[in-house]
Design an enzyme around this catalytic site. Sequence first.
Site: not given
Length: 152
Positions: A19, A48, A71, A45-46
């Site tokens: 997050h 990150t 996710d 995820t993108g």
Amino acid sequence: MELTTRTLPAQKKIALVAHDHCKSMLMKWVERHKALLANHTLYATGTTGNLVQRATGLNVNAMLSGPMGGDQQVGAMIAEGKIDVLIFFWDPLNAVPHDPDVKALLRLATVWNIPVATNLSTADFIIQSPTFSDTLDVLIPDYPRYLAERLK
């Protein structure tokens, strides 16, 4: 539910998710373990994934950003046996609009019995485990048997 065995390979497929308030913590963790992580296949995820790749030079297969479906993409890969380890630094102090996706991702990781780290200590325990770079047999749901029972 009946169980069967899946063998996690020595070269793991590792998903990295964080997050917004936890991204810098994940970057530092990846940098600290960069040499070991370079021996494995990384997914994320993108946002990150792109940040990790830019900061470390490691090759990262980036999905969509978490709120845009990333996710769920990672969760689908877990259900298909395409992810072996989930490193997910989530923010327990701030709500996110895609919270149902977060819960679904953690549920799938539990259903398919993959190692999951949701904080630094657990991530360190996993990556420093003597079995991290070895094959490892894990019990998973026997989906063909499950489906056969449901179709009776």
